[in-house]
Scaffold this motif. Structure first.
Motif, PDB file in Angstrom:
ATOM      1  N   GLY A 165     157.842  -4.377  84.153  1.00 28.47           N
ATOM      2  CA  GLY A 165     159.441  -4.630  84.505  1.00 28.47           C
ATOM      3  C   GLY A 165     160.133  -3.263  84.093  1.00 28.47           C
ATOM      4  N   GLY A 166     159.593  -1.992  84.490  1.00 29.50           N
ATOM      5  CA  GLY A 166     160.223  -0.961  84.363  1.00 29.50           C
ATOM      6  C   GLY A 166     160.101  -0.228  82.844  1.00 29.50           C
ATOM      7  N   LYS A 167     159.370  -0.703  81.925  1.00 29.52           N
ATOM      8  CA  LYS A 167     159.021  -0.490  80.569  1.00 29.52           C
ATOM      9  C   LYS A 167     158.267   0.787  80.438  1.00 29.52           C
ATOM     10  N   ARG A 168     157.462   1.081  81.707  1.00 27.68           N
ATOM     11  CA  ARG A 168     156.343   2.075  81.614  1.00 27.68           C
ATOM     12  C   ARG A 168     156.310   2.584  82.894  1.00 27.68           C
ATOM     13  N   SER A 169     155.461   3.628  83.188  1.00 26.73           N
ATOM     14  CA  SER A 169     155.116   3.994  84.601  1.00 26.73           C
ATOM     15  C   SER A 169     154.004   4.043  85.078  1.00 26.73           C
ATOM     16  N   ALA A 170     153.306   3.382  85.991  1.00 27.11           N
ATOM     17  CA  ALA A 170     152.098   3.420  86.638  1.00 27.11           C
ATOM     18  C   ALA A 170     151.486   4.509  87.387  1.00 27.11           C
ATOM     19  N   ILE A 171     152.201   5.226  88.025  1.00 29.10           N
ATOM     20  CA  ILE A 171     151.809   6.296  88.723  1.00 29.10           C
ATOM     21  C   ILE A 171     152.877   7.380  89.213  1.00 29.10           C
ATOM     22  N   GLU A 172     152.610   8.560  89.064  1.00 36.94           N
ATOM     23  CA  GLU A 172     153.487   9.613  89.825  1.00 36.94           C
ATOM     24  C   GLU A 172     152.954   9.943  91.091  1.00 36.94           C
ATOM     25  N   ILE A 173     153.811  10.231  91.970  1.00 33.28           N
ATOM     26  CA  ILE A 173     153.707  10.727  93.364  1.00 33.28           C
ATOM     27  C   ILE A 173     154.546  11.851  93.449  1.00 33.28           C
ATOM     28  N   THR A 174     154.035  13.201  93.832  1.00 32.49           N
ATOM     29  CA  THR A 174     154.956  14.360  94.129  1.00 32.49           C
ATOM     30  C   THR A 174     154.773  14.909  95.682  1.00 32.49           C
ATOM     31  N   VAL A 175     155.431  15.140  96.428  1.00 37.46           N
ATOM     32  CA  VAL A 175     155.331  16.017  97.506  1.00 37.46           C
ATOM     33  C   VAL A 175     156.127  17.372  97.572  1.00 37.46           C
ATOM     34  N   GLY A 176     155.502  18.284  98.313  1.00 32.73           N
ATOM     35  CA  GLY A 176     155.999  19.497  98.141  1.00 32.73           C
ATOM     36  C   GLY A 176     156.082  20.207  99.552  1.00 32.73           C
ATOM     37  N   GLY A 177     156.992  21.207  99.950  1.00 34.64           N
ATOM     38  CA  GLY A 177     157.247  21.910 101.138  1.00 34.64           C
ATOM     39  C   GLY A 177     158.257  22.720 100.874  1.00 34.64           C
ATOM     40  N   ARG A 178     159.151  22.906 101.987  1.00 35.02           N
ATOM     41  CA  ARG A 178     160.074  23.876 101.946  1.00 35.02           C
ATOM     42  C   ARG A 178     161.472  23.187 102.169  1.00 35.02           C
ATOM     43  N   PRO A 179     162.657  23.581 101.759  1.00 34.60           N
ATOM     44  CA  PRO A 179     164.084  22.926 101.664  1.00 34.60           C
ATOM     45  C   PRO A 179     164.255  22.373 102.986  1.00 34.60           C
ATOM     46  N   GLN A 180     163.752  23.113 104.365  1.00 28.76           N
ATOM     47  CA  GLN A 180     164.095  22.610 105.511  1.00 28.76           C
ATOM     48  C   GLN A 180     163.283  21.305 106.122  1.00 28.76           C
ATOM     49  N   ASP A 181     162.201  21.008 105.258  1.00 32.04           N
ATOM     50  CA  ASP A 181     161.296  19.882 105.220  1.00 32.04           C
ATOM     51  C   ASP A 181     161.795  18.542 104.458  1.00 32.04           C
ATOM     52  N   GLN A 182     163.014  18.559 103.922  1.00 31.22           N
ATOM     53  CA  GLN A 182     163.563  17.435 102.998  1.00 31.22           C
ATOM     54  C   GLN A 182     163.302  16.102 103.804  1.00 31.22           C
ATOM     55  N   GLU A 183     163.865  15.898 105.006  1.00 31.34           N
ATOM     56  CA  GLU A 183     163.865  14.653 105.406  1.00 31.34           C
ATOM     57  C   GLU A 183     162.365  14.117 105.721  1.00 31.34           C
ATOM     58  N   ALA A 184     161.497  14.818 106.060  1.00 31.59           N
ATOM     59  CA  ALA A 184     160.104  14.590 106.427  1.00 31.59           C
ATOM     60  C   ALA A 184     159.317  14.351 104.962  1.00 31.59           C
ATOM     61  N   LEU A 185     159.538  15.219 104.127  1.00 31.30           N
ATOM     62  CA  LEU A 185     159.008  15.132 102.768  1.00 31.30           C
ATOM     63  C   LEU A 185     159.668  13.555 102.270  1.00 31.30           C
ATOM     64  N   LYS A 186     160.629  13.346 102.432  1.00 33.68           N
ATOM     65  CA  LYS A 186     160.886  11.981 101.910  1.00 33.68           C
ATOM     66  C   LYS A 186     160.536  11.132 102.831  1.00 33.68           C
ATOM     67  N   ALA A 187     160.262  11.143 103.901  1.00 32.59           N
ATOM     68  CA  ALA A 187     159.373  10.079 104.596  1.00 32.59           C
ATOM     69  C   ALA A 187     158.144   9.929 104.298  1.00 32.59           C
ATOM     70  N   VAL A 188     157.346  11.064 103.916  1.00 31.11           N
ATOM     71  CA  VAL A 188     156.027  11.036 103.294  1.00 31.11           C
ATOM     72  C   VAL A 188     155.966  10.238 101.861  1.00 31.11           C
ATOM     73  N   LEU A 189     157.020  10.795 101.203  1.00 30.51           N
ATOM     74  CA  LEU A 189     156.968  10.051  99.743  1.00 30.51           C
ATOM     75  C   LEU A 189     157.266   8.527  99.928  1.00 30.51           C
ATOM     76  N   ASP A 190     158.270   8.344 100.757  1.00 28.67           N
ATOM     77  CA  ASP A 190     158.386   6.714 101.077  1.00 28.67           C
ATOM     78  C   ASP A 190     157.112   5.998 101.336  1.00 28.67           C
ATOM     79  N   HIS A 191     156.636   6.641 102.540  1.00 34.33           N
ATOM     80  CA  HIS A 191     155.485   5.905 102.962  1.00 34.33           C
ATOM     81  C   HIS A 191     154.017   5.712 102.160  1.00 34.33           C
ATOM     82  N   ALA A 192     154.114   6.678 101.056  1.00 34.27           N
ATOM     83  CA  ALA A 192     153.132   6.490 100.109  1.00 34.27           C
ATOM     84  C   ALA A 192     153.279   5.380  99.259  1.00 34.27           C
ATOM     85  N   THR A 193     154.645   5.455  99.004  1.00 40.06           N
ATOM     86  CA  THR A 193     155.203   4.339  98.015  1.00 40.06           C
ATOM     87  C   THR A 193     155.125   2.888  98.714  1.00 40.06           C
TER      88      THR A 193
END
Length: 212
Positions: A165-193
């Motif tokens: 219920g939000g009391k703790r965290s189960a897993i961390e997901i981090t994506v990395g790239g370049r500033p011009q990749d922001q839209e695609a990086l968010k898509a990768v993060l959302d898909h993994a989630t």
């Protein structure tokens, strides 16, 4: 003195002499440029079309995904990552990197007793990078940019998935790239989630070895 007849004869002979000289000159020029004399060829350098370079950024619509399983034998985690991104770390903290080394996604399946928002604040305060700029820190997700001494401008997106219920965290997901990749990086993060499958969590705090 020359008579008019003699003067006319001298003029005629002079004209013939000039004509022969001119004819000889023309003949010499024609022989020099004749078929037996090789012509001078001037080479014109040709231009070869340049090969198109890499795209300016990662494109979300060009990505396909494959399923990956990691974590531990007792607590396996499954999600989908971009096809072709290979893991250079395994176990509870895998990292998948594209063939160029520009983009990556990593996971920390150990979880934490802290809430996602607490971990966002802690991470934002602990990043020691040049020209750090925190763009967003909402809903358990931290978005930031910085300048790497070797790779130049970089962007990171870190997300902590809540548990209990939000009391703790189960897993961390981090994506990395370049500033011009922001839209695609968010898509990768959302898909993994969205494709994330976590193991059943232990009830209670007894024996919980998650980091604080």
């Amino acid at each position: 003195m020359l008579t008019p007849r003699h003067q006319a004869l001298v003029a005629t002979l002079a004209g013939m002499t000039v004509g022969v000289a001119v004819f000889g000159t023309v003949l010499a020029i024609n022989r020099a440029n004749g078929p037996d004399t090789p012509s001078q060829v001037v080479a014109t350098p040709s231009t070869t079309p340049s090969t198109p370079g890499p795209t300016d950024g990662l494109k979300a619509d060009s990505l396909t995904y494959v399923t990956q399983t990691f974590g531990t034998d007792k607590a396996p985690v499954t999600t989908e990552v971009p096809d072709g991104w290979t893991s250079i770390q395994t176990g509870a903290r895998p990292k998948f990197v594209d063939p160029t080394g520009v983009w990556q996604i990593r996971f920390d399946t150990r979880g934490s007793k802290q809430t996602p928002d607490d971990l966002v604040t802690a991470r934002a305060n602990s990043i020691d990078e040049q020209d750090l700029n925190v763009l967003s820190r909402t809903d358990g997700t931290l978005i930031y940019t910085y300048v790497d001494k070797v790779r130049g401008p970089r962007m990171g997106l870190s997300r902590w998935i809540p548990a209990d219920g939000g009391k703790r965290s189960a897993i961390e997901i981090t994506v990395g790239g370049r500033p011009q990749d922001q839209e695609a990086l968010k898509a990768v993060l959302d898909h993994a989630t969205d494709t994330l499958q976590l193991p059943p969590q232990d009830a209670g705090e007894a024996g919980d070895t998650r980091p604080n």
